[in-house]
Motif scaffolding. Structure first.
Motif, mmCIF file in Angstrom:
data_model
loop_
_atom_site.group_PDB
_atom_site.id
_atom_site.type_symbol
_atom_site.label_atom_id
_atom_site.label_comp_id
_atom_site.label_asym_id
_atom_site.label_seq_id
_atom_site.Cartn_x
_atom_site.Cartn_y
_atom_site.Cartn_z
ATOM 1 N N TRP A 147 -47.475 -77.399 54.910
ATOM 2 C CA TRP A 147 -47.090 -77.876 53.581
ATOM 3 C C TRP A 147 -47.944 -79.060 53.125
ATOM 4 O O TRP A 147 -48.069 -79.318 51.937
ATOM 5 C CB TRP A 147 -45.642 -78.370 53.594
ATOM 6 N N ARG A 148 -48.483 -79.802 54.052
ATOM 7 C CA ARG A 148 -49.031 -81.134 53.772
ATOM 8 C C ARG A 148 -50.217 -81.134 52.817
ATOM 9 O O ARG A 148 -51.118 -80.309 52.919
ATOM 10 C CB ARG A 148 -49.430 -81.810 55.075
ATOM 11 N N GLY A 149 -50.195 -82.095 51.911
ATOM 12 C CA GLY A 149 -51.301 -82.294 50.989
ATOM 13 C C GLY A 149 -51.455 -81.176 49.980
ATOM 14 O O GLY A 149 -52.569 -80.909 49.534
ATOM 15 N N LYS A 150 -50.352 -80.530 49.617
ATOM 16 C CA LYS A 150 -50.399 -79.422 48.662
ATOM 17 C C LYS A 150 -49.360 -79.647 47.558
ATOM 18 O O LYS A 150 -48.285 -80.186 47.813
ATOM 19 C CB LYS A 150 -50.139 -78.099 49.372
ATOM 20 N N ARG A 187 -30.112 -79.867 39.293
ATOM 21 C CA ARG A 187 -29.638 -80.707 40.412
ATOM 22 C C ARG A 187 -30.261 -80.248 41.725
ATOM 23 O O ARG A 187 -30.615 -81.059 42.591
ATOM 24 C CB ARG A 187 -28.117 -80.680 40.483
ATOM 25 N N ALA A 188 -30.434 -78.932 41.880
ATOM 26 C CA ALA A 188 -31.106 -78.409 43.075
ATOM 27 C C ALA A 188 -32.551 -78.900 43.128
ATOM 28 O O ALA A 188 -33.046 -79.298 44.187
ATOM 29 C CB ALA A 188 -31.055 -76.884 43.078
ATOM 30 N N VAL A 189 -33.222 -78.897 41.985
ATOM 31 C CA VAL A 189 -34.621 -79.345 41.940
ATOM 32 C C VAL A 189 -34.723 -80.824 42.292
ATOM 33 O O VAL A 189 -35.620 -81.233 43.041
ATOM 34 C CB VAL A 189 -35.247 -79.051 40.559
ATOM 35 N N GLU A 190 -33.821 -81.636 41.786
ATOM 36 C CA GLU A 190 -33.880 -83.070 42.099
ATOM 37 C C GLU A 190 -33.715 -83.304 43.599
ATOM 38 O O GLU A 190 -34.373 -84.177 44.174
ATOM 39 C CB GLU A 190 -32.830 -83.848 41.300
ATOM 40 N N GLN A 191 -32.877 -82.534 44.256
ATOM 41 C CA GLN A 191 -32.749 -82.656 45.709
ATOM 42 C C GLN A 191 -34.017 -82.170 46.406
ATOM 43 O O GLN A 191 -34.494 -82.792 47.365
ATOM 44 C CB GLN A 191 -31.546 -81.857 46.195
ATOM 45 N N LEU A 192 -34.583 -81.071 45.921
ATOM 46 C CA LEU A 192 -35.798 -80.535 46.532
ATOM 47 C C LEU A 192 -36.974 -81.493 46.408
ATOM 48 O O LEU A 192 -37.826 -81.554 47.301
ATOM 49 C CB LEU A 192 -36.157 -79.184 45.912
ATOM 50 N N ARG A 193 -37.040 -82.245 45.317
ATOM 51 C CA ARG A 193 -38.142 -83.209 45.165
ATOM 52 C C ARG A 193 -38.142 -84.217 46.315
ATOM 53 O O ARG A 193 -39.201 -84.613 46.803
ATOM 54 C CB ARG A 193 -38.049 -83.924 43.822
ATOM 55 N N GLN A 194 -36.968 -84.624 46.763
ATOM 56 C CA GLN A 194 -36.889 -85.556 47.893
ATOM 57 C C GLN A 194 -37.335 -84.885 49.191
ATOM 58 O O GLN A 194 -38.041 -85.487 50.003
ATOM 59 C CB GLN A 194 -35.455 -86.057 48.053
ATOM 60 N N VAL A 195 -36.942 -83.642 49.376
ATOM 61 C CA VAL A 195 -37.264 -82.929 50.609
ATOM 62 C C VAL A 195 -38.755 -82.647 50.696
ATOM 63 O O VAL A 195 -39.374 -82.856 51.739
ATOM 64 C CB VAL A 195 -36.437 -81.627 50.711
ATOM 65 N N VAL A 196 -39.367 -82.174 49.609
ATOM 66 C CA VAL A 196 -40.792 -81.841 49.670
ATOM 67 C C VAL A 196 -41.645 -83.092 49.853
ATOM 68 O O VAL A 196 -42.709 -83.026 50.478
ATOM 69 C CB VAL A 196 -41.264 -80.999 48.460
ATOM 70 N N ALA A 197 -41.192 -84.214 49.344
ATOM 71 C CA ALA A 197 -41.928 -85.466 49.583
ATOM 72 C C ALA A 197 -41.943 -85.803 51.073
ATOM 73 O O ALA A 197 -42.948 -86.302 51.594
ATOM 74 C CB ALA A 197 -41.304 -86.610 48.784
ATOM 75 N N GLU A 198 -40.872 -85.498 51.755
ATOM 76 C CA GLU A 198 -40.779 -85.798 53.187
ATOM 77 C C GLU A 198 -41.748 -84.964 54.019
ATOM 78 O O GLU A 198 -42.182 -85.400 55.086
ATOM 79 C CB GLU A 198 -39.332 -85.593 53.669
ATOM 80 N N VAL A 199 -42.104 -83.770 53.532
ATOM 81 C CA VAL A 199 -43.071 -82.937 54.257
ATOM 82 C C VAL A 199 -44.474 -83.075 53.638
ATOM 83 O O VAL A 199 -45.333 -82.220 53.824
ATOM 84 C CB VAL A 199 -42.627 -81.453 54.357
ATOM 85 N N HIS A 200 -44.675 -84.177 52.908
ATOM 86 C CA HIS A 200 -45.989 -84.571 52.386
ATOM 87 C C HIS A 200 -46.553 -83.625 51.336
ATOM 88 O O HIS A 200 -47.759 -83.438 51.242
ATOM 89 C CB HIS A 200 -46.999 -84.753 53.528
#
Length: 195
Positions: A107-110, A125-138
C-alpha cells in the motif's frame, strides 16, 4: 532503473485497482462499482483492474493463503487505488478492513480515492474512518470523493446515474489520483519509500 526506462514508465498509464469492499448478501456494490469502472476505463491516464473482495477469500485471522498472495501481487503492481465502500452501522465493511490489514508494504506511497454509498449519509462516515486507516498504512488519500446518498434511487435499470455531483466528483477525483499517482510513482522509482 535507467533514465529511458523511467521516462517510458512515467508516460505509461497508471495501474489503478478498484477494490469492491462489500461482500454482504444482496449487496448493491456491483452496481456502484461497475458504473465507476465504466467511468475510469474511459480515461487514458489509467489501466484499471477490479478486485472484488467477494472473489478473494482473505482470512480474518490474517493468515496467508493463495488468495492473499495473489491479492498482494495485484496491490504491489498498482500505482493507485479506489475503495468502493458501503456504510454499515456508521462504519465500513469488515471485509475491507481485513483486506487492508492483509497487506503492508504493497500500500505504501500510493494514492487512494473513495466511492461510497448508503442511505442519507451516502457512506461519508465510512470514508472518514477509512481516511484514518489508509494514513496508517502510508497511503495518500485524495481530497475529492464520490458519494451516493439513498443509493438505490440514484441508478436506473441499466446501471447508469444522472447524479451530477457524483459524475463531477468522479472526474475531479480521477484528476487528483492521476496527479498523485504520477508523482508518487516517480518518487518510488527514484528510491524506496522510507516507511
Amino acid at each position: 532503473m535507467s533514465g529511458a526506462a523511467r521516462l517510458g514508465r512515467a508516460q505509461s498509464p497508471l495501474r489503478l485497482e478498484v477494490i469492491v469492499g462489500s461482500v454482504r448478501a444482496g449487496r448493491f456494490a456491483p452496481t456502484v462499482a461497475d458504473w465507476f469502472l465504466r467511468t475510469v476505463r474511459a480515461d487514458p491516464d489509467f489501466d484499471t483492474g477490479k478486485l472484488d473482495l467477494l472473489e478473494f477469500p482473505l482470512p480474518q485471522d490474517l493468515s496467508e493463503n493463495d488468495a492473499v498472495r495473489l491479492f498482494r501481487r495485484r496491490l504491489a503492481a498498482a500505482d493507485a487505488f479506489v475503495l468502493v465502500t458501503s456504510e454499515y452501522n456508521h462504519g465500513y465493511p469488515a471485509a475491507l478492513k481485513t483486506a487492508i490489514d492483509s497487506a503492508k508494504h504493497e500500500w505504501r506511497g500510493k494514492p487512494v480515492g473513495f466511492v461510497s454509498y448508503g442511505g442519507v449519509s451516502g457512506g461519508l462516515r465510512a470514508v472518514e474512518q477509512l481516511r484514518q486507516v489508509v494514513a496508517e498504512v502510508h497511503m495518500v488519500s485524495v481530497r475529492e470523493s464520490v458519494s451516493f446518498h439513498r443509493v438505490r434511487g440514484q441508478f436506473g435499470a441499466e446501471g447508469e446515474t444522472a447524479d451530477g455531483a457524483a459524475i463531477d466528483g468522479a472526474g475531479r477525483m480521477l484528476r487528483q489520483l492521476s496527479w498523485w499517482g504520477k508523482a508518487l510513482r516517480t518518487a518510488r522509482d527514484a528510491g524506496p519509500y522510507p516507511g
